[in-house]
Structure formats: structure tokens, C-alpha cells
Design an enzyme around this catalytic site. Structure first.
Site, short mmCIF file in Angstrom:
data_model
loop_
_atom_site.label_atom_id
_atom_site.label_comp_id
_atom_site.label_asym_id
_atom_site.label_seq_id
_atom_site.Cartn_x
_atom_site.Cartn_y
_atom_site.Cartn_z
N TRP A 98 0.82 -1.21 0.00
CA TRP A 98 0.00 0.00 0.00
C TRP A 98 0.85 1.25 0.00
O TRP A 98 0.56 2.21 -0.71
CB TRP A 98 -1.02 -0.01 1.14
N ASP A 143 -1.86 6.70 6.37
CA ASP A 143 -2.90 5.85 5.80
C ASP A 143 -3.29 4.85 6.89
O ASP A 143 -2.54 3.94 7.21
CB ASP A 143 -2.34 5.14 4.56
N LYS A 156 -12.54 -1.61 5.47
CA LYS A 156 -11.76 -2.55 6.27
C LYS A 156 -12.33 -2.58 7.69
O LYS A 156 -13.13 -3.41 8.02
CB LYS A 156 -10.29 -2.15 6.29
C1 LIG Z 1 -7.43 -1.24 1.10
C2 LIG Z 1 -6.36 -0.26 1.35
C3 LIG Z 1 -6.17 0.86 0.51
C4 LIG Z 1 -6.96 1.08 -0.76
O1 LIG Z 1 -8.26 1.34 -0.55
P1 LIG Z 1 -9.29 1.50 -1.78
O2 LIG Z 1 -10.49 2.01 -1.07
O3 LIG Z 1 -9.48 0.15 -2.39
O4 LIG Z 1 -8.73 2.48 -2.73
C5 LIG Z 1 -5.19 1.76 0.84
N1 LIG Z 1 -4.42 1.59 1.92
C6 LIG Z 1 -4.55 0.53 2.73
C7 LIG Z 1 -3.67 0.39 3.93
C8 LIG Z 1 -5.53 -0.43 2.48
O5 LIG Z 1 -5.66 -1.50 3.29
#
Ligand SMILES: *Cc1c(COP(=O)(O)O)cnc(C)c1O
Length: 361
Positions: free
Chosen positions: A102, A172, A196
Site C-alpha cells: 500500500w 494511511d 476494512k
Molecule cells: C485497502 C487499502 C487501501 C486502498 O483502498 P481502496 O479504497 O481500495 O482504494 C489503501 N491503503 C490501505 C492500507 C488499504 O488497506
């Protein structure tokens, strides 16, 4: 409801009581005669939902008054672009920690807008060990420092935020926001897509220090992608994803009712350590991640005999344990055990793992 446990990394399992409430409101929102799906975002009813969601999130995370909370579309990956577009126009130099897939994708996106310095990396050890505090080299003149608090694919999580040497820290937290208390004041921006740990797909939370809203974005930045516009319009600049926003609001209430992020920190510590203990006590299962950086959200492991992996997954599913397949980039097994995964789900997985091991050693 049927007794299956969904270990998917995302969209992920949601609490039954949240789903039941959404089911009721899907037909008739609070005796209004309207489905939640039919309510205009300009109505009083929706404004109440939006205000309540923000108030609950602020309460649950103790978000200071000098931060704005945005509810946006576009997922985590749109934030990979919005962060540099909004923060780096006048100084297109950015510092990123590279700790997994990521963060690598965030770096790729940032490189469209300027020069990225890798301030720390775990690439050499295949993202199984966080960079040591002494190994960080942060350029003092960068516009910000970005890192990924929990690498969902590799099961690598920061136990505490890195030192940012005075730079605005951008995190993030897509897969672990609300899993534990966070000292928001240490951050310039925290973002998290909801699917998530927070709710359903379609809504992304951005917590941004107001001072950063004053930075001038690149001239070409679309109006939709300007934090200042979204903040000025309370995230109602255009028609927002109303339903995911509403479900995220139900999740915040559920977190509050369940004892808040302090309680979830305790439960998540317990659930993950029970799984890691089973893995560490056996030679049959292997987790390659340094214990200091092990994720409490995504427990990854492999079988010492990888040929047994398909059978493990197939039998797990027969036992009601779904979506345990590791990310295609790393293979193996991944058990995503976010807030909404009950202890009983982890117990069932552990019982299955012990039994499978007994039968195949
Ligand atoms: C799933 C995820 C993303 C991407 O998310 P999307 O909504 O699919 O764009 C970014 N960073 C992390 C840490 C993730 O687990």
C-alpha cells in the site's frame, strides 16, 4: 443469521446489529416513509445523519477542534493522489516510508506530482520488519512525511507513529483506524477508506488539521479533489455516497456502545496474540513478521508445507471460516480480524488450525 465467519480483508465483516439496523432503515427510515437510499443529501434527515456521524467519530477518537473531518468518495487510493495534490504544490518534495504494497502504491501515485524521497524502507526484508527508528532519514525540507500505519497485505503494523522531524505527518490508517486510541494531534492528515475496519465500501474518512487546508493545491487539482472545498461544503460539495456514510455512522455508534477504542485496543490485542501464539507454538504454521511489527488486524501466515494451502482453505470454508486466502501478491493465509470479528470467530479459527495440524503432521 447463518454462522459463518468472514475473514476478508475488505469489504469486511460488519456487526449483525449494524446490518439489522440498516435493514430496517432501508425500507423505512425512522418512520419517514422513505428508504435511507431515497433521501436527498440536502434534507434535514440526512444532515442529521451526517452531523451525528461526525460528532460520534470526534467523540470516539477525541479529535481536537482544530481538525476537520471529511467524508469522501474514491477510497484509499484517491487519497494517494489528494495528499500530494493538496500539500505539495508549492514544494513538490515529499517523504514516504515504504513498508509494503500500500505504501508502494502511494509512492507511485505521489511521483506523478513531484520528487519522492524514501525516508525509510522495509523492502530489503520483504516487509517483515519495520525500519528501526535510527534508520529513518527524513529530508527536513519535504512538504510532508507519509506512512502506512497498517500494511494490510503483509500484516505489518506500526505500534506507534514514527517521529516526523517537524514535518506534517500523513498516515494511511485504512485498515486500522478505530482499532485503538490515536493521538490525533501528532498528525497532519489521517485517512481511511471504510471497507476494512470502519464500515462498508464507498466512503473514506479524512481527518485533517485545519492549518493544512490553507495550503495552495496544484492549479490543475479538480474542485472535487480539493480538501478546502470539501471542508467548506461539509463534504456535501456534490452528491456524496449517502448510504455508506450512514452505515459508517452506525459503526461509530456501535464502537461507542461497545466500550470505545480503548476497549477495542484490548480486544484486538487479545484476538491477535491468541492467533500468533498458535502459529509460534507450532512448526506447522509460520509467520515471518518481527513480533514488534505484527499487525493486530491482519494475521498472515503460511503453512510449512505450502502444498497443503489449498486444502487448508477448502476445509476452513467447510467449517464456516471464509476468505482466509492471502493476498495474491504474497500468497499463504490471511486472517483479517477487525473490530467486528468476534472472539468466537477467532476461537473457531484456532480450533480448526489445531485440528488441521494434528491431521496433517
Ligand atoms: C485497502 C487499502 C487501501 C486502498 O483502498 P481502496 O479504497 O481500495 O482504494 C489503501 N491503503 C490501505 C492500507 C488499504 O488497506
Amino acid at each position: 443469521m447463518s454462522k459463518i465467519y468472514n475473514f476478508s480483508a475488505g469489504p469486511a465483516t460488519l456487526p449483525e446489529e449494524v446490518l439489522r439496523q440498516a435493514q430496517i432503515d432501508l425500507l423505512d427510515y425512522q418512520h419517514s416513509g422513505l428508504s435511507i437510499l431515497e433521501m436527498t443529501h440536502r434534507s434535514k434527515g440526512f444532515q442529521q445523519i451526517a452531523d451525528q456521524a461526525e460528532a460520534d467519530l470526534r467523540e470516539v477518537l477525541s479529535i481536537p477542534a482544530d481538525y476537520s473531518v471529511l467524508f469522501l468518495a474514491g477510497g484509499g487510493r484517491t487519497q494517494f493522489a489528494m495528499v500530494p495534490m493538496n500539500l505539495a504544490a508549492e514544494n513538490p518534495k515529499m517523504a514516504y516510508a515504504e513498508t509494503g504494497i500500500w505504501s508502494e502504491l502511494a509512492i507511485q501515485e505521489a511521483r506523478i506530482y513531484g520528487e519522492v524521497t524514501i525516508a525509510a524502507s522495509s523492502k530489503a526484508n520483504k516487509h517483515t520488519r519495520l525500519p528501526a527508528a535510527t534508520d529513518w532519514q527524513i529530508p527536513k525540507d519535504a512538504a510532508y512525511l507519509h506512512y502506512t500505519d497498517n500494511e494490510t497485505v503483509h500484516g505489518l503494523e506500526f505500534p506507534s507513529p514514527p517521529e516526523s522531524q517537524g514535518l506534517p505527518l500523513v498516515s494511511d490508517m485504512s485498515s486500522n483506524l478505530l482499532s485503538r486510541p490515536v493521538d490525533i494531534s501528532r498528525y497532519g492528515i489521517i485517512y481511511a477508506c471504510a471497507q476494512k475496519n470502519l464500515g462498508p465500501a464507498g466512503i473514506t474518512i479524512v481527518i485533517i488539521r485545519n492549518e493544512l487546508l490553507a495550503r495552495k493545491p496544484f492549479d490543475f487539482t479538480p474542485n472535487m479533489l480539493r480538501y478546502a472545498n470539501q471542508a467548506a461544503d461539509k463534504s456535501l460539495y456534490n452528491t456524496p455516497p449517502t448510504f455508506p456514510w450512514y452505515v459508517a455512522g452506525l459503526m461509530f455508534q456501535w464502537v461507542k456502545k461497545s466500550g470505545g477504542v480503548e476497549k477495542f485496543a484490548e480486544l484486538n490485542r487479545l484476538k491477535s496474540s491468541q492467533l500468533y501464539d498458535v502459529i509460534d507454538e507450532s512448526a506447522f504454521y509460520i509467520n515471518p513478521v518481527d513480533p514488534a511489527g505484527r499487525s493486530r488486524m491482519n494475521v498472515v501466515f503460511t503453512l510449512a508445507n505450502p502444498d497443503l494451502t489449498p486444502q487448508f482453505l477448502q476445509e476452513a470454508q467447510k467449517h464456516g471460516l471464509y476468505n482466509l486466502k492471502g493476498h495474491r501478491a504474497v500468497g499463504g493465509i490471511r486472517a483479517s480480524i477487525y473490530n467486528a470479528m468476534p472472539q468466537a470467530g477467532v476461537d473457531a479459527l484456532i480450533a480448526f488450525m489445531r485440528d488441521f495440524e494434528k491431521r496433517f503432521t
